[in-house]
Design a protein around this motif. Structure first.
Motif, PDB file in Angstrom:
ATOM      1  N   UNK A   1      58.776   1.681   1.784  1.00 29.88           N
ATOM      2  CA  UNK A   1      58.573   0.603   0.810  1.00 29.88           C
ATOM      3  C   UNK A   1      57.183   0.017   0.981  1.00 29.88           C
ATOM      4  N   UNK A   2      56.826  -0.890   0.103  1.00 30.74           N
ATOM      5  CA  UNK A   2      55.527  -1.560   0.226  1.00 30.74           C
ATOM      6  C   UNK A   2      55.541  -2.619   1.322  1.00 30.74           C
ATOM      7  N   UNK A   3      56.695  -3.255   1.510  1.00 35.86           N
ATOM      8  CA  UNK A   3      56.796  -4.393   2.428  1.00 35.86           C
ATOM      9  C   UNK A   3      58.151  -4.371   3.135  1.00 35.86           C
ATOM     10  N   UNK A   4      58.160  -4.790   4.403  1.00 36.67           N
ATOM     11  CA  UNK A   4      59.393  -5.073   5.128  1.00 36.67           C
ATOM     12  C   UNK A   4      59.559  -6.585   5.187  1.00 36.67           C
ATOM     13  N   UNK A   5      60.765  -7.066   4.864  1.00 32.12           N
ATOM     14  CA  UNK A   5      61.036  -8.505   4.914  1.00 32.12           C
ATOM     15  C   UNK A   5      62.145  -8.784   5.919  1.00 32.12           C
TER      16      UNK A   5
ATOM     17  N   UNK B   1      59.634  -7.473  12.357  1.00 31.61           N
ATOM     18  CA  UNK B   1      58.244  -7.191  12.719  1.00 31.61           C
ATOM     19  C   UNK B   1      58.147  -5.845  13.440  1.00 31.61           C
ATOM     20  N   UNK B   2      59.079  -5.580  14.348  1.00 33.98           N
ATOM     21  CA  UNK B   2      59.059  -4.318  15.084  1.00 33.98           C
ATOM     22  C   UNK B   2      59.216  -3.121  14.146  1.00 33.98           C
ATOM     23  N   UNK B   3      60.104  -3.237  13.179  1.00 31.38           N
ATOM     24  CA  UNK B   3      60.313  -2.153  12.213  1.00 31.38           C
ATOM     25  C   UNK B   3      59.080  -1.962  11.340  1.00 31.38           C
ATOM     26  N   UNK B   4      58.511  -3.077  10.869  1.00 36.23           N
ATOM     27  CA  UNK B   4      57.296  -2.990  10.057  1.00 36.23           C
ATOM     28  C   UNK B   4      56.167  -2.325  10.835  1.00 36.23           C
ATOM     29  N   UNK B   5      56.043  -2.671  12.117  1.00 38.37           N
ATOM     30  CA  UNK B   5      55.011  -2.076  12.963  1.00 38.37           C
ATOM     31  C   UNK B   5      55.248  -0.581  13.139  1.00 38.37           C
ATOM     32  N   UNK B   6      56.500  -0.197  13.360  1.00 40.20           N
ATOM     33  CA  UNK B   6      56.834   1.219  13.538  1.00 40.20           C
ATOM     34  C   UNK B   6      56.489   2.033  12.300  1.00 40.20           C
ATOM     35  N   UNK B   7      56.627   1.421  11.135  1.00 41.32           N
ATOM     36  CA  UNK B   7      56.364   2.113   9.876  1.00 41.32           C
ATOM     37  C   UNK B   7      54.943   1.895   9.363  1.00 41.32           C
ATOM     38  N   UNK B   8      54.192   1.035  10.041  1.00 41.09           N
ATOM     39  CA  UNK B   8      52.826   0.743   9.596  1.00 41.09           C
ATOM     40  C   UNK B   8      52.787   0.007   8.273  1.00 41.09           C
ATOM     41  N   UNK B   9      53.734  -0.937   8.089  1.00 34.79           N
ATOM     42  CA  UNK B   9      53.864  -1.641   6.812  1.00 34.79           C
ATOM     43  C   UNK B   9      53.642  -3.145   6.966  1.00 34.79           C
ATOM     44  N   UNK B  10      53.263  -3.819   5.877  1.00 34.09           N
ATOM     45  CA  UNK B  10      53.163  -5.277   5.894  1.00 34.09           C
ATOM     46  C   UNK B  10      54.530  -5.907   6.139  1.00 34.09           C
ATOM     47  N   UNK B  11      54.509  -7.143   6.649  1.00 36.53           N
ATOM     48  CA  UNK B  11      55.742  -7.860   6.951  1.00 36.53           C
ATOM     49  C   UNK B  11      55.701  -9.268   6.386  1.00 36.53           C
ATOM     50  N   UNK B  12      56.836  -9.698   5.847  1.00 37.26           N
ATOM     51  CA  UNK B  12      57.025 -11.098   5.455  1.00 37.26           C
ATOM     52  C   UNK B  12      58.387 -11.536   5.986  1.00 37.26           C
ATOM     53  N   UNK B  13      58.586 -12.856   6.075  1.00 40.46           N
ATOM     54  CA  UNK B  13      59.938 -13.313   6.394  1.00 40.46           C
ATOM     55  C   UNK B  13      60.344 -14.418   5.439  1.00 40.46           C
TER      56      UNK B  13
ATOM     57  N   UNK C   1      58.932 -20.605   0.893  1.00 44.24           N
ATOM     58  CA  UNK C   1      60.182 -20.065   1.431  1.00 44.24           C
ATOM     59  C   UNK C   1      59.929 -18.678   2.005  1.00 44.24           C
ATOM     60  N   UNK C   2      58.961 -17.991   1.415  1.00 39.95           N
ATOM     61  CA  UNK C   2      58.567 -16.668   1.901  1.00 39.95           C
ATOM     62  C   UNK C   2      57.233 -16.796   2.616  1.00 39.95           C
ATOM     63  N   UNK C   3      57.202 -16.400   3.877  1.00 40.11           N
ATOM     64  CA  UNK C   3      55.984 -16.486   4.679  1.00 40.11           C
ATOM     65  C   UNK C   3      55.345 -15.106   4.817  1.00 40.11           C
ATOM     66  N   UNK C   4      54.081 -15.025   4.438  1.00 37.52           N
ATOM     67  CA  UNK C   4      53.382 -13.750   4.429  1.00 37.52           C
ATOM     68  C   UNK C   4      52.922 -13.447   3.018  1.00 37.52           C
ATOM     69  N   UNK C   5      52.275 -12.319   2.847  1.00 40.72           N
ATOM     70  CA  UNK C   5      51.706 -11.990   1.538  1.00 40.72           C
ATOM     71  C   UNK C   5      52.349 -10.743   0.954  1.00 40.72           C
TER      72      UNK C   5
END
Length: 213
Positions: A71-75, A86-98, A111-115
């Motif tokens: 996907x484009x982003x992991x949330x 964050x760990x999953x996003x890092x493993x996949x080399x993807x942006x992360x938001x929460x 409510x959503x932190x990150x871009x």
């Protein structure tokens, strides 16, 4: 839905070993909802155990790719799933938001932190599914920002019928590394629980709202 029985049992085994999941049929816990429960699950504990968190990270990352490609982003759903997200996003080399339970009351009131950009594809990571309400609240917040939700992957679910109904109603695909069924199977096979305790655990699962009320 569990994709791999062996991974489900291995996940359950690891969570039991580090006491991220506790089974105490004789001394039940009281959840915030007021329900009495012979099980308590706090998957955030696994962040303190490198071997366990690496296993969970790799298995969720594999499922993300197998189910959705990249996907484009992991949330991550705050706060429980921020760490593993964050760990999953890092493993996949993807942006992360929460996603917070509700918007901040000050500053930018996010409510959503990150871009992320409208229309981007998102896979949501969660640590635990009970009724699914808080998880789907996060999904709704992302949808309101025009995110393309591909699905959700969680570490563990109790498998309550109400959660299945809630996810089906919202049209959100849910997959989990493990669930209550595989947990009890693993605990029974490894003698983590006694036969008498197994009966109690199955009784609770069939009617958790009324159990010991």
């Amino acid at each position: 839905m569990v994709l791999d029985k062996q991974i489900a049992k291995k996940t359950a085994e690891l969570l039991l070993q580090i006491n991220a999941i506790k089974l105490e049929p004789e001394n039940p816990f009281t959840w915030a909802s007021g329900w009495k429960s012979p099980i308590y699950c706090d998957n955030r504990i696994m962040l303190s155990y490198p071997q366990v968190r690496n296993f969970v990270r790799e298995e969720i990352a594999k499922q993300v790719e197998n189910l959705y490609g990249k996907p484009d982003v992991i949330a991550g759903v705050a706060t429980g799933a921020i760490g593993i997200g964050i760990l999953v996003a890092e493993a996949l080399g993807l942006p992360f938001v929460y996603v917070r339970p509700k918007p901040k009351e000050h500053g930018r009131q996010n409510q959503i932190e990150g871009y992320f950009e409208a229309g981007q594809s998102v896979v949501v990571i969660e640590d635990l599914i009970s009724t699914g309400n808080s998880s789907l609240n996060a999904v709704q917040a992302l949808k309101e920002q025009n995110a393309d939700i591909k699905g959700m992957i969680a570490i563990f679910t109790y498998g309550f019928p109400v959660s299945t109904e809630n996810f089906e109603k919202e049209g959100i695909k849910l997959h989990t590394l493990s669930d209550y069924e595989h947990l009890i199977e693993q605990a029974s096979e490894t003698n983590y629980i006694k036969e008498s305790q197994l009966k109690t655990l199955l009784e609770w699962r069939s009617n958790p709202q009324e159990w010991k009320q």
